[in-house]
Design a protein around this motif. Sequence first.
Motif, PDB file in Angstrom:
ATOM      1  N   ARG A  92     -79.955  49.151   8.483  1.00  0.00           N
ATOM      2  CA  ARG A  92     -78.809  48.703   7.649  1.00  0.00           C
ATOM      3  C   ARG A  92     -79.273  48.982   5.791  1.00  0.00           C
ATOM      4  O   ARG A  92     -78.218  49.472   5.607  1.00  0.00           O
ATOM      5  N   ASN A  93     -80.370  47.946   5.792  1.00  0.00           N
ATOM      6  CA  ASN A  93     -79.927  47.877   3.850  1.00  0.00           C
ATOM      7  C   ASN A  93     -81.032  49.555   3.709  1.00  0.00           C
ATOM      8  O   ASN A  93     -80.793  49.285   2.218  1.00  0.00           O
ATOM      9  N   ILE A  94     -81.627  50.327   4.674  1.00  0.00           N
ATOM     10  CA  ILE A  94     -82.293  51.281   4.343  1.00  0.00           C
ATOM     11  C   ILE A  94     -80.486  52.302   4.037  1.00  0.00           C
ATOM     12  O   ILE A  94     -81.454  53.015   3.068  1.00  0.00           O
ATOM     13  N   VAL A  95     -79.925  52.250   4.945  1.00  0.00           N
ATOM     14  CA  VAL A  95     -78.945  53.363   4.866  1.00  0.00           C
ATOM     15  C   VAL A  95     -78.113  53.311   3.829  1.00  0.00           C
ATOM     16  O   VAL A  95     -77.396  53.931   3.011  1.00  0.00           O
ATOM     17  N   GLU A  96     -77.867  52.065   3.280  1.00  0.00           N
ATOM     18  CA  GLU A  96     -76.991  51.474   2.168  1.00  0.00           C
ATOM     19  C   GLU A  96     -75.407  52.654   2.311  1.00  0.00           C
ATOM     20  O   GLU A  96     -75.254  52.446   1.195  1.00  0.00           O
ATOM     21  N   GLY A  97     -74.623  52.434   2.867  1.00  0.00           N
ATOM     22  CA  GLY A  97     -73.531  52.875   3.361  1.00  0.00           C
ATOM     23  C   GLY A  97     -73.873  54.724   3.693  1.00  0.00           C
ATOM     24  O   GLY A  97     -72.450  55.692   3.465  1.00  0.00           O
ATOM     25  N   ASP A  98     -74.605  55.257   3.223  1.00  0.00           N
ATOM     26  CA  ASP A  98     -75.057  56.584   3.669  1.00  0.00           C
ATOM     27  C   ASP A  98     -74.301  57.158   4.935  1.00  0.00           C
ATOM     28  O   ASP A  98     -74.032  56.687   6.403  1.00  0.00           O
ATOM     29  N   GLU A  99     -74.100  58.455   5.127  1.00  0.00           N
ATOM     30  CA  GLU A  99     -73.976  59.104   6.598  1.00  0.00           C
ATOM     31  C   GLU A  99     -75.016  58.757   7.210  1.00  0.00           C
ATOM     32  O   GLU A  99     -76.306  59.059   6.529  1.00  0.00           O
ATOM     33  N   VAL A 100     -74.928  58.598   8.178  1.00  0.00           N
ATOM     34  CA  VAL A 100     -76.115  58.331   9.784  1.00  0.00           C
ATOM     35  C   VAL A 100     -75.925  59.423  10.479  1.00  0.00           C
ATOM     36  O   VAL A 100     -74.999  59.804  11.568  1.00  0.00           O
ATOM     37  N   PHE A 101     -77.150  59.389  10.790  1.00  0.00           N
ATOM     38  CA  PHE A 101     -77.566  61.018  12.113  1.00  0.00           C
ATOM     39  C   PHE A 101     -78.510  60.234  12.774  1.00  0.00           C
ATOM     40  O   PHE A 101     -79.633  60.225  13.290  1.00  0.00           O
ATOM     41  N   ILE A 102     -78.453  59.649  14.534  1.00  0.00           N
ATOM     42  CA  ILE A 102     -78.688  59.315  15.519  1.00  0.00           C
ATOM     43  C   ILE A 102     -79.377  59.554  16.191  1.00  0.00           C
ATOM     44  O   ILE A 102     -78.634  60.350  17.162  1.00  0.00           O
ATOM     45  N   SER A 103     -80.547  60.102  16.736  1.00  0.00           N
ATOM     46  CA  SER A 103     -80.820  61.245  17.879  1.00  0.00           C
ATOM     47  C   SER A 103     -82.128  59.727  17.965  1.00  0.00           C
ATOM     48  O   SER A 103     -83.297  59.814  17.629  1.00  0.00           O
ATOM     49  N   LEU A 104     -82.626  59.261  19.462  1.00  0.00           N
ATOM     50  CA  LEU A 104     -82.750  59.326  19.911  1.00  0.00           C
ATOM     51  C   LEU A 104     -84.404  59.230  20.461  1.00  0.00           C
ATOM     52  O   LEU A 104     -84.205  61.223  20.049  1.00  0.00           O
ATOM     53  N   GLY A 164     -77.406  60.697  23.470  1.00  0.00           N
ATOM     54  CA  GLY A 164     -78.121  60.212  22.567  1.00  0.00           C
ATOM     55  C   GLY A 164     -78.397  60.717  21.002  1.00  0.00           C
ATOM     56  O   GLY A 164     -79.098  60.541  20.612  1.00  0.00           O
ATOM     57  N   ILE A 165     -77.298  61.737  20.671  1.00  0.00           N
ATOM     58  CA  ILE A 165     -77.338  62.139  19.505  1.00  0.00           C
ATOM     59  C   ILE A 165     -75.906  62.208  18.675  1.00  0.00           C
ATOM     60  O   ILE A 165     -74.898  61.800  19.489  1.00  0.00           O
ATOM     61  N   TYR A 166     -75.603  61.199  17.640  1.00  0.00           N
ATOM     62  CA  TYR A 166     -74.813  61.105  17.361  1.00  0.00           C
ATOM     63  C   TYR A 166     -74.738  60.826  15.534  1.00  0.00           C
ATOM     64  O   TYR A 166     -75.484  61.142  14.754  1.00  0.00           O
ATOM     65  N   LYS A 167     -73.652  61.565  14.788  1.00  0.00           N
ATOM     66  CA  LYS A 167     -73.551  61.818  13.457  1.00  0.00           C
ATOM     67  C   LYS A 167     -72.605  60.692  12.915  1.00  0.00           C
ATOM     68  O   LYS A 167     -70.698  60.846  13.676  1.00  0.00           O
ATOM     69  N   ILE A 168     -72.297  60.004  12.369  1.00  0.00           N
ATOM     70  CA  ILE A 168     -71.248  59.178  11.974  1.00  0.00           C
ATOM     71  C   ILE A 168     -71.029  58.763  10.476  1.00  0.00           C
ATOM     72  O   ILE A 168     -72.189  58.696   9.844  1.00  0.00           O
ATOM     73  N   ARG A 169     -69.965  59.590   9.853  1.00  0.00           N
ATOM     74  CA  ARG A 169     -70.167  58.945   8.744  1.00  0.00           C
ATOM     75  C   ARG A 169     -69.385  57.893   8.106  1.00  0.00           C
ATOM     76  O   ARG A 169     -69.556  57.569   7.293  1.00  0.00           O
ATOM     77  N   GLU A 170     -68.670  57.217   8.634  1.00  0.00           N
ATOM     78  CA  GLU A 170     -68.579  55.788   8.944  1.00  0.00           C
ATOM     79  C   GLU A 170     -70.167  55.117   9.132  1.00  0.00           C
ATOM     80  O   GLU A 170     -69.395  54.135   9.459  1.00  0.00           O
ATOM     81  N   SER A 171     -70.172  54.539   8.377  1.00  0.00           N
ATOM     82  CA  SER A 171     -71.355  54.142   8.819  1.00  0.00           C
ATOM     83  C   SER A 171     -71.256  52.872   8.455  1.00  0.00           C
ATOM     84  O   SER A 171     -71.604  50.876   9.096  1.00  0.00           O
ATOM     85  N   GLU A 172     -70.453  52.071   6.921  1.00  0.00           N
ATOM     86  CA  GLU A 172     -70.488  50.762   7.467  1.00  0.00           C
ATOM     87  C   GLU A 172     -69.454  49.835   8.008  1.00  0.00           C
ATOM     88  O   GLU A 172     -70.140  49.245   8.670  1.00  0.00           O
ATOM     89  N   LEU A 173     -68.318  50.779   8.412  1.00  0.00           N
ATOM     90  CA  LEU A 173     -68.001  50.423  10.119  1.00  0.00           C
ATOM     91  C   LEU A 173     -69.297  50.025  11.303  1.00  0.00           C
ATOM     92  O   LEU A 173     -69.131  49.013  12.226  1.00  0.00           O
ATOM     93  N   LEU A 174     -69.414  51.141  11.851  1.00  0.00           N
ATOM     94  CA  LEU A 174     -70.598  51.357  12.812  1.00  0.00           C
ATOM     95  C   LEU A 174     -71.281  50.190  12.337  1.00  0.00           C
ATOM     96  O   LEU A 174     -71.453  49.253  13.119  1.00  0.00           O
ATOM     97  N   PHE A 175     -72.276  49.350  11.241  1.00  0.00           N
ATOM     98  CA  PHE A 175     -72.542  48.246  10.976  1.00  0.00           C
ATOM     99  C   PHE A 175     -72.368  47.177  11.396  1.00  0.00           C
ATOM    100  O   PHE A 175     -72.197  45.750  11.601  1.00  0.00           O
ATOM    101  N   GLU A 176     -70.972  47.080  10.587  1.00  0.00           N
ATOM    102  CA  GLU A 176     -70.232  45.726  11.315  1.00  0.00           C
ATOM    103  C   GLU A 176     -69.753  45.884  12.254  1.00  0.00           C
ATOM    104  O   GLU A 176     -69.903  44.444  12.949  1.00  0.00           O
ATOM    105  N   CYS A 177     -69.186  47.090  13.254  1.00  0.00           N
ATOM    106  CA  CYS A 177     -69.458  46.649  14.489  1.00  0.00           C
ATOM    107  C   CYS A 177     -70.668  46.542  15.408  1.00  0.00           C
ATOM    108  O   CYS A 177     -70.663  46.122  16.610  1.00  0.00           O
ATOM    109  N   LEU A 178     -71.922  46.499  14.987  1.00  0.00           N
ATOM    110  CA  LEU A 178     -72.695  46.062  15.164  1.00  0.00           C
ATOM    111  C   LEU A 178     -73.072  44.646  14.885  1.00  0.00           C
ATOM    112  O   LEU A 178     -73.256  44.031  15.759  1.00  0.00           O
ATOM    113  N   ALA A 179     -73.144  44.457  14.122  1.00  0.00           N
ATOM    114  CA  ALA A 179     -72.987  43.124  14.134  1.00  0.00           C
ATOM    115  C   ALA A 179     -72.333  41.721  13.967  1.00  0.00           C
ATOM    116  O   ALA A 179     -72.530  40.798  14.557  1.00  0.00           O
ATOM    117  N   SER A 180     -71.030  42.596  14.546  1.00  0.00           N
ATOM    118  CA  SER A 180     -69.959  41.521  15.094  1.00  0.00           C
ATOM    119  C   SER A 180     -70.417  41.693  16.718  1.00  0.00           C
ATOM    120  O   SER A 180     -70.287  40.759  16.991  1.00  0.00           O
TER     121      SER A 180
END
Length: 329
Positions: A92-104, A164-180
């Motif tokens: 989360r601290n590295i992403v800093e709100g940017d869009e993310v592309f996750i690939s396992l 296992g491939i995800y492009k996520i624009r709403e990264s802040e919400l992703l991290f909020e859901c993960l943390a929750s």
Amino acid sequence: MKAIIPVAGAGTKLRPQSYTQPKALIPLAGKTVLSFIIDQLKDAGIEEFVFIVGFLGDKISDYVKEHHPDIQAHYVSQQERRGIGHAVNLTRNIVEGDEVFISLGDTICEYDVAAVLNSPHSMIGIRKVDNPRDFGVAEIDNKGFIESVVEKPHIPKSNMAMVGIYKIRESELLFECLASNIRKGLLTHGEFNITDALHCMIGNGVQFEAFKVDNWFDAGNKETLLRSNATLLRKYKATADPSQFENTVIVPPVSIGNGCVIRNSIVGPNVTLGENTFLDQSIVRNSIVGAFSNLFDIVLEHSVIGSDSSVKGETRSLNIGDNTSIDLG
């Protein structure tokens, strides 16, 4: 946009190779799984990568520095293997709100990467499978958007597996859901899954568009690794010039690394040899052999041999880790 590549898994299904080599670095059709992924994303314009490492993480960082010095690489350590969701949350601290592309990091997929990156929607890669109970599963509406996701359901409502491939624009919400989910101890099959975070995001109104991958190559265990190796070798029509080797027959497709010495042998089909490997009086078919290995007077079929290994004598189907010496005579 930042790419997140989780490569912290222990690779238990690929032991003994994964005792000494991350499964993302297992040779496959002349490259590694990790290089296939990085090259795909680099070609589509991604320059910044976050690697989630664990056991043998130094080998990942050393490999990236040597083979991909042109990318901006960050490394996050996952000391406890608590699932992909837990791993991604560490970035989360590295992403800093940017869009993310996750690939396992243990899966290669073929798809239009640029089209996915340029889509105005967040996206999830899918593929139809015969046994969806082994995967995260997505239910999709008639417009191609994902209605719900569930991890390894006992009674699947869909046969569309998430690859296992995800492009996520709403990264802040992703991290909020993960943390929750982590705060609540929301475990699925004993882990914090990214699927549960995606479910949370959908519940909060995020629209995920599904995209189908053309091919899906898995390196999760010996059987799928060898199948993926054979398919990729055929796809890229990999071959080698037999005149480079003494009294040797090459049966394509094969990938032979730099510095290999081969004498009095038959190599192929569907063989990957790592660099600086030595073969003499041997037959190797449908196999992967790591770098700096020595094979003498052996017939190998459907085998995976680790790097810096020495094997000689008789016919076998083997699964051997790095730095191993075996005499079957």
